[in-house]
Design a protein around this motif. Structure first.
Motif, mmCIF file in Angstrom:
data_model
loop_
_atom_site.group_PDB
_atom_site.id
_atom_site.type_symbol
_atom_site.label_atom_id
_atom_site.label_comp_id
_atom_site.label_asym_id
_atom_site.label_seq_id
_atom_site.Cartn_x
_atom_site.Cartn_y
_atom_site.Cartn_z
ATOM 1 N N LEU A 33 0.826 -1.208 0.000
ATOM 2 C CA LEU A 33 0.000 0.000 0.000
ATOM 3 C C LEU A 33 0.863 1.261 0.000
ATOM 4 O O LEU A 33 0.520 2.271 -0.627
ATOM 5 C CB LEU A 33 -0.933 0.006 1.211
ATOM 6 C CG LEU A 33 -2.096 -0.989 1.182
ATOM 7 C CD1 LEU A 33 -2.832 -0.994 2.519
ATOM 8 C CD2 LEU A 33 -3.068 -0.655 0.049
ATOM 9 N N GLN A 34 1.996 1.201 0.712
ATOM 10 C CA GLN A 34 2.892 2.351 0.755
ATOM 11 C C GLN A 34 3.478 2.625 -0.625
ATOM 12 O O GLN A 34 3.576 3.772 -1.059
ATOM 13 C CB GLN A 34 4.008 2.104 1.774
ATOM 14 C CG GLN A 34 4.846 3.334 2.094
ATOM 15 C CD GLN A 34 4.053 4.400 2.843
ATOM 16 O OE1 GLN A 34 3.301 4.089 3.756
ATOM 17 N NE2 GLN A 34 4.201 5.648 2.430
ATOM 18 N N ARG A 74 -11.764 13.084 9.303
ATOM 19 C CA ARG A 74 -12.991 12.316 9.033
ATOM 20 C C ARG A 74 -12.909 11.633 7.670
ATOM 21 O O ARG A 74 -13.298 10.480 7.513
ATOM 22 C CB ARG A 74 -14.212 13.234 9.092
ATOM 23 C CG ARG A 74 -14.562 13.728 10.482
ATOM 24 C CD ARG A 74 -15.936 14.369 10.508
ATOM 25 N NE ARG A 74 -16.021 15.545 9.636
ATOM 26 C CZ ARG A 74 -15.793 16.784 10.051
ATOM 27 N NH1 ARG A 74 -15.443 17.014 11.317
ATOM 28 N NH2 ARG A 74 -15.892 17.796 9.203
ATOM 29 N N PHE A 75 -12.386 12.368 6.687
ATOM 30 C CA PHE A 75 -12.247 11.813 5.338
ATOM 31 C C PHE A 75 -11.299 10.611 5.357
ATOM 32 O O PHE A 75 -11.580 9.576 4.748
ATOM 33 C CB PHE A 75 -11.719 12.894 4.403
ATOM 34 C CG PHE A 75 -11.535 12.441 2.974
ATOM 35 C CD1 PHE A 75 -12.510 12.692 2.023
ATOM 36 C CD2 PHE A 75 -10.369 11.787 2.573
ATOM 37 C CE1 PHE A 75 -12.347 12.278 0.710
ATOM 38 C CE2 PHE A 75 -10.193 11.373 1.266
ATOM 39 C CZ PHE A 75 -11.188 11.617 0.326
ATOM 40 N N ALA A 76 -10.152 10.753 6.032
ATOM 41 C CA ALA A 76 -9.166 9.673 6.067
ATOM 42 C C ALA A 76 -9.707 8.429 6.752
ATOM 43 O O ALA A 76 -9.363 7.306 6.376
ATOM 44 C CB ALA A 76 -7.894 10.154 6.769
ATOM 45 N N GLY A 102 -1.477 9.125 4.176
ATOM 46 C CA GLY A 102 -0.793 8.276 5.151
ATOM 47 C C GLY A 102 -1.747 7.588 6.095
ATOM 48 O O GLY A 102 -1.573 6.390 6.412
ATOM 49 N N ARG A 103 -2.783 8.303 6.561
ATOM 50 C CA ARG A 103 -3.768 7.683 7.464
ATOM 51 C C ARG A 103 -4.529 6.570 6.738
ATOM 52 O O ARG A 103 -4.821 5.519 7.329
ATOM 53 C CB ARG A 103 -4.724 8.754 7.977
ATOM 54 C CG ARG A 103 -5.869 8.253 8.845
ATOM 55 C CD ARG A 103 -5.401 7.769 10.208
ATOM 56 N NE ARG A 103 -4.792 8.816 10.983
ATOM 57 C CZ ARG A 103 -5.470 9.689 11.747
ATOM 58 N NH1 ARG A 103 -6.795 9.616 11.806
ATOM 59 N NH2 ARG A 103 -4.826 10.606 12.445
ATOM 60 N N ALA A 111 -4.675 4.339 -1.280
ATOM 61 C CA ALA A 111 -4.800 5.754 -1.608
ATOM 62 C C ALA A 111 -3.618 6.148 -2.484
ATOM 63 O O ALA A 111 -2.478 5.756 -2.213
ATOM 64 C CB ALA A 111 -4.830 6.613 -0.346
ATOM 65 N N LEU A 112 -3.882 6.918 -3.531
ATOM 66 C CA LEU A 112 -2.845 7.302 -4.477
ATOM 67 C C LEU A 112 -2.617 8.806 -4.400
ATOM 68 O O LEU A 112 -3.550 9.598 -4.559
ATOM 69 C CB LEU A 112 -3.265 6.910 -5.906
ATOM 70 C CG LEU A 112 -2.302 7.284 -7.034
ATOM 71 C CD1 LEU A 112 -0.949 6.610 -6.841
ATOM 72 C CD2 LEU A 112 -2.904 6.906 -8.381
ATOM 73 N N PHE A 113 -1.367 9.222 -4.158
ATOM 74 C CA PHE A 113 -0.985 10.631 -4.053
ATOM 75 C C PHE A 113 -0.224 11.005 -5.312
ATOM 76 O O PHE A 113 0.817 10.426 -5.619
ATOM 77 C CB PHE A 113 -0.109 10.848 -2.816
ATOM 78 C CG PHE A 113 0.264 12.285 -2.551
ATOM 79 C CD1 PHE A 113 -0.416 13.023 -1.593
ATOM 80 C CD2 PHE A 113 1.288 12.899 -3.255
ATOM 81 C CE1 PHE A 113 -0.077 14.346 -1.334
ATOM 82 C CE2 PHE A 113 1.637 14.217 -3.005
ATOM 83 C CZ PHE A 113 0.951 14.942 -2.046
#
Length: 422
Positions: A33-34, A74-76, A102-103, A111-113
């Protein structure tokens, strides 16, 4: 490993992974995931080391930043809908967005940044014959990511191709209502209308505007956070309190309606002209506060204060301080110049003021100006821009001869001087 259970138990004779194997698999999953998150070195930016009230010294901005942090947490914890963070460089947007990613990873959520200019570079690179990744595969990976964080939207080269790819990406996630976080240093009004309408859709997006910290060149210059100005709104503005009669009331009510229309969609210029005590500053502050609540970037400066700051920051040995203030003011997405004409009219001040106003005139940047001067009393170069009907709407606050059309009152007949007296 087999569990010690009685004969006939559902788990009797079944093999189960030992705890060390489960821990190893969890570590592998976290590592996967990281890698997928694309955070890299930004994984150090977490909610734990985030300043909970941001970097602005103003209490109003601190409260808004704290609200944004709660919304991000809240979103994370349960990704849904969109978050849009706007503000200048150094205000904490990227830290907050990276903390969300990160959360999500910590929780086992993919999650993709992506930094937008980097994303577009990667997409362009897929057209090369030796590319290891197909364009369609990469584009599909991004637009369907379970949670997507797009950092620095708006700093990319604004080519037609880039605009179209971004619209396709944003439009897909908008239609599918996929959880997305955006950061940008632009006011939403600066985006292509197709993108702007999606980012600002109140049914899907929560928009938060941040201010920079004390290191900002214009720290202390923006007056909109002062308690009195911060309390001025369209709801608290009562034209009856500033009008002296029915005719003035009609003029001020018309100005009120025009100002509200401008605040809802800032474009071109408003010049609010009138005598002292007619509510010019109140109406200008109401526009600024309305726009800030809508997530727009606004700078409210009193003209004499602006010129004092420019004088104090000017130094031949270090021009950087002056340049920073000058650039931030003249390029503000929405600039409100209060009390034009109350400054000392030195050639230097007139020249700096003209440079700011002329730049905003040529760049078509939304601007609000308040003044108690008539057009005839404003320096000719400024007057030609402030009164251009293709750019400016003039709002008169009551009976005010802004255009100088009224005949001057007749002067009393001069009396002859007694002879022999000086």
């Amino acid at each position: 490993m087999r569990r010690a259970v009685r004969l006939g138990h559902p788990d009797f004779g079944k093999a189960f992974p030992c705890e060390c194997t489960q821990d190893e698999r969890e570590d592998e999953r976290q590592a996967r995931l990281q890698r997928y998150s694309n955070l890299g070195a930004l994984s150090r930016l977490t909610f734990e080391n985030l300043s909970p009230r941001g970097r602005s010294p103003h209490s109003g901005h601190q409260e808004r930043f704290a609200e944004a942090v709660k919304a991000a947490q809240r979103f994370a914890d349960a990704p849904a809908a969109w978050l849009v963070f706007t503000g200048p460089s150094g205000c904490g947007k990227t830290h907050l967005a990276a903390a969300v990613a990160g959360r999500c990873v910590q929780r086992g959520q993919a999650a993709l940044f992506m930094v937008v200019p980097d994303l577009l570079d990667h997409l362009r690179a897929t057209y090369q014959p030796d590319s290891e990744v197909a364009y369609d595969d990469l584009f599909e990976l991004v637009r369907t990511a379970p949670v997507l964080i797009l950092d620095d939207l708006g700093v990319q080269s604004a080519t037609p191709w880039a605009e179209e790819k971004l619209f396709q990406l944003i439009n897909h996630r908008y239609g599918a209502q996929l959880p997305t976080v955006f950061t940008t240093n632009l006011d939403l009004a600066a985006f292509n209308p197709r993108i702007q309408t999606r980012l600002s859709d109140a049914t899907l997006s929560q928009v938060y505007h941040f201010e920079s910290g004390a290191g900002s060149a214009v720290h202390g210059l923006d007056s909109l956070d002062l308690p009195l100005l911060r309390a001025m709104s369209f709801k608290t503005f009562d034209p009856r309190l500033v009008a002296s009669d029915a005719d003035e009331l009609k003029d001020i009510q018309n100005a009120y309606r025009q100002a509200m229309k401008f605040a809802q969609e800032p474009a071109d210029w408003l010049v609010i002209a009138g005598g002292t005590g007619r509510g010019k500053t109140r109406l200008a502050a109401a526009i600024g506060n309305f726009c800030r609540e809508a997530g727009r970037q606004v700078m409210f400066v009193v003209v004499p204060d602006l010129l004092d700051r420019l004088r104090s920051s000017y130094s031949p040995q270090n021009a950087r301080g002056f340049d920073d203030v000058f650039e931030q003011v003249r390029n503000a997405p929405l600039l409100i110049l209060d009390d034009l004409g109350s400054q000392s009219g030195t050639p230097w001040a007139d020249e700096k003021l003209f440079q700011i106003i002329n730049h905003r005139y040529n760049a078509c940047l939304p601007t609000v100006v308040t003044t108690n001067l008539t057009a005839n009393n404003i320096e000719a170069r400024l007057a030609s821009r402030l009164t251009d009907p293709q750019v400016s709407t003039i709002l008169l606050m009551g009976r005010f001869d802004f255009w100088g059309k009224q005949d001057p009152a007749p002067r009393p007949a001069a009396r002859g001087r007694p002879r022999g007296r000086p």
